[in-house]
Structures are given as C-alpha cells and as structure tokens.
Design an enzyme around this catalytic site. Sequence first.
Site, PDB file in Angstrom:
ATOM      1  N   GLU A 170      62.660  54.385  46.903  1.00 55.75           N
ATOM      2  CA  GLU A 170      64.044  54.491  47.372  1.00 55.75           C
ATOM      3  C   GLU A 170      64.286  55.867  48.005  1.00 55.75           C
ATOM      4  O   GLU A 170      65.250  56.064  48.726  1.00 55.75           O
ATOM      5  CB  GLU A 170      65.014  54.277  46.193  1.00 55.75           C
ATOM      6  CG  GLU A 170      65.122  52.841  45.720  1.00 55.75           C
ATOM      7  CD  GLU A 170      63.840  52.299  45.089  1.00 55.75           C
ATOM      8  OE1 GLU A 170      63.082  53.089  44.505  1.00 55.75           O
ATOM      9  OE2 GLU A 170      63.587  51.081  45.204  1.00 55.75           O
ATOM     10  N   GLU A 230      46.986  52.860  40.273  1.00 58.12           N
ATOM     11  CA  GLU A 230      46.555  54.159  40.794  1.00 58.12           C
ATOM     12  C   GLU A 230      47.541  55.170  40.209  1.00 58.12           C
ATOM     13  O   GLU A 230      48.655  55.304  40.695  1.00 58.12           O
ATOM     14  CB  GLU A 230      46.575  54.112  42.325  1.00 58.12           C
ATOM     15  CG  GLU A 230      45.600  55.059  42.960  1.00 58.12           C
ATOM     16  CD  GLU A 230      46.158  56.455  43.021  1.00 58.12           C
ATOM     17  OE1 GLU A 230      45.976  57.202  42.025  1.00 58.12           O
ATOM     18  OE2 GLU A 230      46.771  56.795  44.018  1.00 58.12           O
ATOM     19  N   LYS A 286      57.839  47.036  47.432  1.00 54.75           N
ATOM     20  CA  LYS A 286      58.980  47.900  47.096  1.00 54.75           C
ATOM     21  C   LYS A 286      58.551  49.345  47.288  1.00 54.75           C
ATOM     22  O   LYS A 286      57.940  49.944  46.414  1.00 54.75           O
ATOM     23  CB  LYS A 286      59.469  47.708  45.656  1.00 54.75           C
ATOM     24  CG  LYS A 286      60.813  48.410  45.434  1.00 54.75           C
ATOM     25  CD  LYS A 286      61.141  48.683  43.993  1.00 54.75           C
ATOM     26  CE  LYS A 286      60.465  49.922  43.441  1.00 54.75           C
ATOM     27  NZ  LYS A 286      60.804  51.203  44.113  1.00 54.75           N
ATOM     28  N   CYS A 308      48.136  62.896  43.902  1.00 53.77           N
ATOM     29  CA  CYS A 308      47.496  62.520  42.637  1.00 53.77           C
ATOM     30  C   CYS A 308      46.119  63.172  42.479  1.00 53.77           C
ATOM     31  O   CYS A 308      45.681  63.409  41.358  1.00 53.77           O
ATOM     32  CB  CYS A 308      47.401  61.004  42.518  1.00 53.77           C
ATOM     33  SG  CYS A 308      46.577  60.252  43.912  1.00 53.77           S
ATOM     34  N   GLU A 321      50.287  66.395  34.022  1.00 51.54           N
ATOM     35  CA  GLU A 321      50.117  66.500  35.470  1.00 51.54           C
ATOM     36  C   GLU A 321      51.308  67.250  36.064  1.00 51.54           C
ATOM     37  O   GLU A 321      52.447  66.795  35.917  1.00 51.54           O
ATOM     38  CB  GLU A 321      50.050  65.091  36.072  1.00 51.54           C
ATOM     39  CG  GLU A 321      49.852  65.101  37.569  1.00 51.54           C
ATOM     40  CD  GLU A 321      49.804  63.698  38.153  1.00 51.54           C
ATOM     41  OE1 GLU A 321      50.498  62.808  37.638  1.00 51.54           O
ATOM     42  OE2 GLU A 321      49.060  63.509  39.133  1.00 51.54           O
TER      43      GLU A 321
HETATM   44  P1  NAD Z   1      58.519  58.310  37.714  1.00 52.69           P
HETATM   45  O1  NAD Z   1      57.482  58.143  36.686  1.00 52.69           O
HETATM   46  O2  NAD Z   1      59.941  58.010  37.371  1.00 52.69           O
HETATM   47  O3  NAD Z   1      58.201  57.399  38.991  1.00 52.69           O
HETATM   48  C1  NAD Z   1      56.943  57.344  39.610  1.00 52.69           C
HETATM   49  C2  NAD Z   1      57.010  56.196  40.624  1.00 52.69           C
HETATM   50  O4  NAD Z   1      57.158  54.970  39.928  1.00 52.69           O
HETATM   51  C3  NAD Z   1      58.222  56.262  41.561  1.00 52.69           C
HETATM   52  O5  NAD Z   1      57.822  55.832  42.834  1.00 52.69           O
HETATM   53  C4  NAD Z   1      59.226  55.288  40.951  1.00 52.69           C
HETATM   54  O6  NAD Z   1      60.058  54.682  41.920  1.00 52.69           O
HETATM   55  C5  NAD Z   1      58.332  54.260  40.327  1.00 52.69           C
HETATM   56  N1  NAD Z   1      58.898  53.644  39.145  1.00 52.69           N
HETATM   57  C6  NAD Z   1      59.471  54.266  38.092  1.00 52.69           C
HETATM   58  N2  NAD Z   1      59.828  53.370  37.148  1.00 52.69           N
HETATM   59  C7  NAD Z   1      59.473  52.158  37.624  1.00 52.69           C
HETATM   60  C8  NAD Z   1      59.560  50.840  37.119  1.00 52.69           C
HETATM   61  N3  NAD Z   1      60.069  50.580  35.920  1.00 52.69           N
HETATM   62  N4  NAD Z   1      59.089  49.839  37.882  1.00 52.69           N
HETATM   63  C9  NAD Z   1      58.556  50.073  39.083  1.00 52.69           C
HETATM   64  N5  NAD Z   1      58.423  51.297  39.624  1.00 52.69           N
HETATM   65  C10 NAD Z   1      58.886  52.320  38.890  1.00 52.69           C
HETATM   66  O7  NAD Z   1      58.410  59.776  38.231  1.00 52.69           O
HETATM   67  P2  NAD Z   1      58.872  60.522  39.537  1.00 52.69           P
HETATM   68  O8  NAD Z   1      59.756  61.645  39.111  1.00 52.69           O
HETATM   69  O9  NAD Z   1      59.345  59.663  40.650  1.00 52.69           O
HETATM   70  O10 NAD Z   1      57.453  61.081  39.961  1.00 52.69           O
HETATM   71  C11 NAD Z   1      56.840  62.058  39.167  1.00 52.69           C
HETATM   72  C12 NAD Z   1      55.600  61.592  38.521  1.00 52.69           C
HETATM   73  O11 NAD Z   1      55.095  60.391  39.073  1.00 52.69           O
HETATM   74  C13 NAD Z   1      54.539  62.622  38.753  1.00 52.69           C
HETATM   75  O12 NAD Z   1      54.489  63.506  37.682  1.00 52.69           O
HETATM   76  C14 NAD Z   1      53.276  61.848  38.923  1.00 52.69           C
HETATM   77  O13 NAD Z   1      52.622  61.761  37.683  1.00 52.69           O
HETATM   78  C15 NAD Z   1      53.699  60.476  39.291  1.00 52.69           C
HETATM   79  N6  NAD Z   1      53.399  60.107  40.680  1.00 52.69           N
HETATM   80  C16 NAD Z   1      52.124  59.770  40.960  1.00 52.69           C
HETATM   81  C17 NAD Z   1      51.799  59.416  42.246  1.00 52.69           C
HETATM   82  C18 NAD Z   1      50.384  59.042  42.592  1.00 52.69           C
HETATM   83  O14 NAD Z   1      50.026  59.132  43.747  1.00 52.69           O
HETATM   84  N7  NAD Z   1      49.574  58.581  41.635  1.00 52.69           N
HETATM   85  C19 NAD Z   1      52.756  59.414  43.231  1.00 52.69           C
HETATM   86  C20 NAD Z   1      54.073  59.766  42.908  1.00 52.69           C
HETATM   87  C21 NAD Z   1      54.383  60.098  41.613  1.00 52.69           C
END
Ligand code: NAD
Length: 477
Positions: free
Chosen positions: A179, A251, A176, A285, A382
């Site tokens: 989106e 991760e 997945k 990250c 972060e």
């Molecule tokens: P978010 O926490 O809503 O989502 C982070 C990711 O998790 C997204 O890809 C989202 O689609 C997925 N996700 C969210 N809820 C989920 C669930 N219940 N089941 C499966 N997947 C789910 O936050 P966001 O606004 O999309 O991103 C911001 C935060 O996410 C950042 O502050 C950062 O900490 C983190 N992030 C980390 C990485 C990384 O490389 N470690 C990458 C992208 C985002």
Amino acid sequence: MTAFPARPALFIDGHWHSGEGRATHQVVNPATGAVLAELPLATTADLEAALDAAARGYPLWRATSVDEKAAVLAGAARLMRERMEIIATTATLEQGKPLAEARGELAYTAALVDFYAGEVRRNYGRVLTRPTGQRSLVIHEPVGPSLALCPWNFPILNPARKLAPALAAGCSMIIKPPEEAPGTAVLVLQCFIDAGLPASVASMVFGVPDTVSRHLIASPIIRKISFTGSVPVGKHLMRLAADGAKRTTMELGGHGPVIVWDDCDIEKTVTMVSAFKWRNAGQVCVSPTRLIVHEAIADRFAAAMAQRAKGLTVGPGLDAATQMGPLANPRRPQAMESLIGDALAQGATLLAGGERVGSTGNFWAPTLLADVPLSARLMNEEPFGPVALIHRVSTMEQAIAEANRLPFGLAAYLFTENARTANLMADAVESGMVGINTMAMSAADSPFGGVKDSGHGSEDGPEGMRAFQVIKAIHQH
Ligand code: NAD
C-alpha cells in the site's frame, strides 16, 4: 516539484477501480511527507470479484499457446524499458530510493521478465523408459490460481518477480503490492495488460494486509501463496496456508554476515561492501549487516568503511547528487533509533552516523558501529536500514560460528583471495546464497532464496517458475 505520474487503483477482472465509496489510504513521499495520492482499499466484494476472475482466468491462460504466453511476457519487458523514466520516477517518489537505483531496478526487472518469456518454452519434463516398453512421464503443470504478497522495498521488481514466473508457469494471479508504493505496481501491471494479458488472468488489489491475506488464503480457489516480507508475517501466512494445505514460497528476512579475511583486497572489499550496504538505505533483505572481520585488518577496514559512510550524500531520491535516499516509511527511522540506542547503551562504539538527517522526511545517516555486544538487539534483529556492525574475530571457526549464530540464512558473503578458505567457508555457512568476493546476489537465471527462518523456495531462475508448478508422474503400460 515533480508531478506524481501514477493513478493508484484496484485492477479486477479487466477493470480499474478508484474511490467509488471505498476506504482509502494516503500514499506519502518519504522524502517530504507530502501526500502523493489516495489509494482505494478493496472491499470484501472486490476480493470475491478478484477470486472469481482468477478462477475463470486460470483455465483460459493455462490453455493459451506457448507462443502467445511468451509474446505477452516479452512485450511487457519491452514496454517496461520504454516506460523506464515514468516507472522509475514513480518508484522514487513513493519509496525514496535514488532515481539511478530505481532505473537499475527497472533494468533488472525487464531482464527477469524477458528471462521468463524464454522459460515458457523450456518447461521440460522427464521420460523414463522401462525394459518392457513401458514409459513414465514426469511433467510440470501449473499449480493454479496464485496469490502474491509484495513488500515496498523494491516496488518495481517485487510485483514482476512474482507475476512473470506465475504467468510463465500458466497460473492466474491475484497480486497485492504494498500500500506504500502502489502507483509503481500499477504501472508495472499496465505493461503486462498493454502487452496483451487477458483481462481475467491477473488482478491487483490493495487493502488492509491482514484482512486481504486472510480472506484470499482461506478461499479454495487460491492454490499457492508467494510472500516477501518479514519473518513473523511469513510464519503467520504459512499457518493460514496450512489450513488449506496450500503451497508457499517465503522470501523472508536476513542479517547479512560478511566474512572479511586478512588476505582480502581491502580497498576493493570496502568499495563493494559500502556500495551494497547503503543501496536502498539498507532496506534490502540481502543487505550486508554483520561485518565479521579478521582482527589483523579490522581497524583499517573499519576506518575505511567509516570514511565512505561519512562521505555519502544523503537526500531526496530525485536530486542527481543523492547517493542515499530517505527510509521508506516513518517506522524505519524509529526502528534505527531504538536499535542503535540499545547498542550504544550496551557499550557499542559509534564510528559513523547514528542520527536522523534533517527535520522533514525519513532520513537517517549511514551508521557504522563496532564492539556491539552479542546481547544487543542489533546483533540479533534484522535492522532493515542503513546500519552495519564491525565484529572482530581471530579464527575461521569463530567467523563461521558468528555467521551461523542467528536463525536467519539468506545471503552470506566472503572476501578472501585464498580459494581454499573461500571453499571451506562457502560450504560451512548456512545460507541460501553465498557471494565470494562479490555482493551481487540477483541474476535473472539464478535462484534467489533462503534457508532456516529466512524462508523456503526460490524466486528467479528456472526455480522461480517451478515454484508455480506441481509435478505429475504419468505411468504408461
Ligand atoms: P511488516 O512485518 O509489518 O510488513 C512486512 C511486509 O508484509 C509489508 O509489505 C506488509 O504490507 C506485509 N504484511 C504485513 N502483515 C501482513 C499480513 N497479515 N498479510 C499480508 N501481508 C502482510 O513490517 P514493515 O514495517 O512493513 O517492514 C519491516 C520489516 O519487514 C523489516 O524489518 C524486514 O524484516 C521485513 N521486510 C522484508 C523484505 C524482504 O525483502 N524480505 C521486504 C520488506 C520488509
């Protein structure tokens, strides 16, 4: 205007599905706000069909010869390189990063997939010989049908970073991707399909993340979950996985401490830290965030960092002159506003940026702050955006204490010309990865992952394939 080159769709059991009465999600260009495509979202029936395919694809792929598996992976890497322009352009349109960065991401991704084409042949175990002629074999077997949940910050790399090692290990997979950048993932998967991946081995679904992950993790078919994303979501998914005693690779986030010591080469350090801080607008990250600088050089270092930040060209990723693109979605500039506002209200000094750029798209100016109190949210959460903080220290103990203060432990960086200082600090920092006089954390043959709240398990390198395997000990008398 560049046409959108991808057709976001679901791929289930060898068939592409678009629309057909499903709910949809709008894919938006973060530089302009324009709608690029309508993404179909998986229904429960779609998720069940993907699970059924993964269950059938697993024994088929597991029994596929090493040569055939390696050929599919090597073929996918070759096709990615051939399709570089279309994939990189799609990534820039969906996610915003400068085209040059998207091309670099694709080159790394292809190298990683190539690495796993070789790793298929290196699935070594151990033979233990016993005095009486008995032997024990320690072998690595595929863990089984796996689920990959990917974020939007590296839309080319993230899906391939999970798919390639899972396939090398002999697993089937449901993936997945985000989106927000689905078209890129579709083009990446198409490379594997065109290279000969059997239909039922990998399916790709999109949907409401929580609905999709709950449904798929609850299925007894799924044996492993690999997630990249935020710490709270990672912990939530681990709880879901615990119900089925399922293995996870997590991760998660970081807060990149960079210790800049008084004996470093300041000019080189500023060049490297700047290049990596503003890359992908800080949505990385392992992005450097807390710049922990020896007080003897703090003013010089801060002034040079601020000058670089102010000199950056911020604009749409497809413009050749752009050095930093927009943030990937409207949540990120909102987060910048709130975190930076809080730091300034608590007495931080603004050295560069600190505001939105323009009135369309999600642009934010490269931002540098100093004197941020430890109580400010920015010193603890972060930021995942284009902001860095200068934090002065006078002793090595203070530097290490600050680096280890937070619950994160992903990547830490040290800049010093003194080997003893480098060794002491590298041993003392609590992190999964340490860069000494370098910011480069990703290499196809080297593990990538964190400790503490930053997660567990590794991606890339031989460890990335091991993450999709279980160990079996066979004792022979
Ligand atoms: P978010 O926490 O809503 O989502 C982070 C990711 O998790 C997204 O890809 C989202 O689609 C997925 N996700 C969210 N809820 C989920 C669930 N219940 N089941 C499966 N997947 C789910 O936050 P966001 O606004 O999309 O991103 C911001 C935060 O996410 C950042 O502050 C950062 O900490 C983190 N992030 C980390 C990485 C990384 O490389 N470690 C990458 C992208 C985002």
